[in-house]
Write a protein that holds these residues in place. Structure first.
Motif, PDB file in Angstrom:
ATOM      1  N   UNK A   1      40.018  51.322  92.685  1.00 20.16           N
ATOM      2  CA  UNK A   1      40.722  50.913  93.902  1.00 20.16           C
ATOM      3  C   UNK A   1      40.002  51.450  95.129  1.00 20.16           C
ATOM      4  N   UNK A   2      40.312  50.852  96.258  1.00 19.47           N
ATOM      5  CA  UNK A   2      39.906  51.367  97.557  1.00 19.47           C
ATOM      6  C   UNK A   2      41.176  51.485  98.393  1.00 19.47           C
TER       7      UNK A   2
ATOM      8  N   UNK B   1      38.936  57.303  96.313  1.00 22.52           N
ATOM      9  CA  UNK B   1      37.668  56.665  96.681  1.00 22.52           C
ATOM     10  C   UNK B   1      36.902  57.549  97.659  1.00 22.52           C
ATOM     11  N   UNK B   2      35.597  57.477  97.568  1.00 20.33           N
ATOM     12  CA  UNK B   2      34.709  58.162  98.512  1.00 20.33           C
ATOM     13  C   UNK B   2      33.730  57.104  99.009  1.00 20.33           C
ATOM     14  N   UNK B   3      33.016  57.360 100.086  1.00 13.82           N
ATOM     15  CA  UNK B   3      32.087  56.336 100.572  1.00 13.82           C
ATOM     16  C   UNK B   3      31.160  55.839  99.469  1.00 13.82           C
TER      17      UNK B   3
ATOM     18  N   UNK C   1      46.768  50.612  98.768  1.00 12.54           N
ATOM     19  CA  UNK C   1      45.688  50.642  97.790  1.00 12.54           C
ATOM     20  C   UNK C   1      45.310  49.194  97.509  1.00 12.54           C
ATOM     21  N   UNK C   2      44.030  48.959  97.283  1.00  7.82           N
ATOM     22  CA  UNK C   2      43.525  47.601  97.070  1.00  7.82           C
ATOM     23  C   UNK C   2      42.730  47.581  95.771  1.00  7.82           C
ATOM     24  N   UNK C   3      43.011  46.602  94.912  1.00  6.06           N
ATOM     25  CA  UNK C   3      42.276  46.442  93.663  1.00  6.06           C
ATOM     26  C   UNK C   3      42.096  44.959  93.377  1.00  6.06           C
ATOM     27  N   UNK C   4      41.368  44.656  92.331  1.00 10.44           N
ATOM     28  CA  UNK C   4      41.112  43.266  91.949  1.00 10.44           C
ATOM     29  C   UNK C   4      41.770  42.949  90.612  1.00 10.44           C
ATOM     30  N   UNK C   5      42.377  41.782  90.523  1.00 14.24           N
ATOM     31  CA  UNK C   5      42.949  41.297  89.261  1.00 14.24           C
ATOM     32  C   UNK C   5      41.867  40.503  88.539  1.00 14.24           C
TER      33      UNK C   5
END
Length: 151
Positions: free
Chosen positions: A61-62, A34-36, A68-72
């Protein structure tokens, strides 16, 4: 207020499947951190809850520290994606990142932590209008944490 445009689910799923094929064909050159303002792209490898076989999916992801964080979100369909069901059954997995592979342990963010991460995800392209799309699901979208696992 007008509903935000959401491509048909078949299109969203086709785009991610195509991305998976492109990654394979280019030796993973499409994986990125990830980048800004821009989410990263990773490959998550879970173990099938019924088959016991490896299952791979490409996700945005972020980062949150070393997690690491993602959405289901399953293309914003009301049903949970298969990879999230697999992780609920067997939280140990592997992620392929631009910097290499590593084992992870999955968990669901809850309470204040979920709200903090949901808000952070708004700052990244790749997810679209999170709140409007999430309302279309008809239920809360799980925020998934992938913490470093053991080798």
């Amino acid at each position: 207020m007008a509903r935000p445009f959401l491509p048909p689910r078949w299109f969203v799923r086709s785009a991610w499947k195509t991305h998976k094929v492109v990654l394979r064909a280019t030796n993973d050159r499409g994986l990125r951190p990830p980048t800004p303002g821009r989410c990263g792209i990773m490959r998550l490898i879970t173990t099938g809850r019924r088959s016991g076989e490896p299952r791979a999916v490409v996700l945005c992801y972020i980062e949150d520290g070393d997690r690491l964080v993602t959405l289901a979100m399953n293309g914003w369909d009301p049903a949970d994606p298969a990879w999230w069901l697999n992780l609920k059954a067997r939280p140990e997995a592997t992620v392929d990142l631009a910097t290499g592979s590593r084992p992870v342990l999955a968990a669901q963010a809850t309470g204040d932590e979920r709200e903090r991460l949901w808000t952070a995800l708004h700052d990244y392209s790749g997810y679209g209008d999170l709140d409007a799309f999430a309302m279309r699901r008809g239920r809360e979208t799980s925020v998934v944490l992938l913490a470093p696992g053991h080798d």
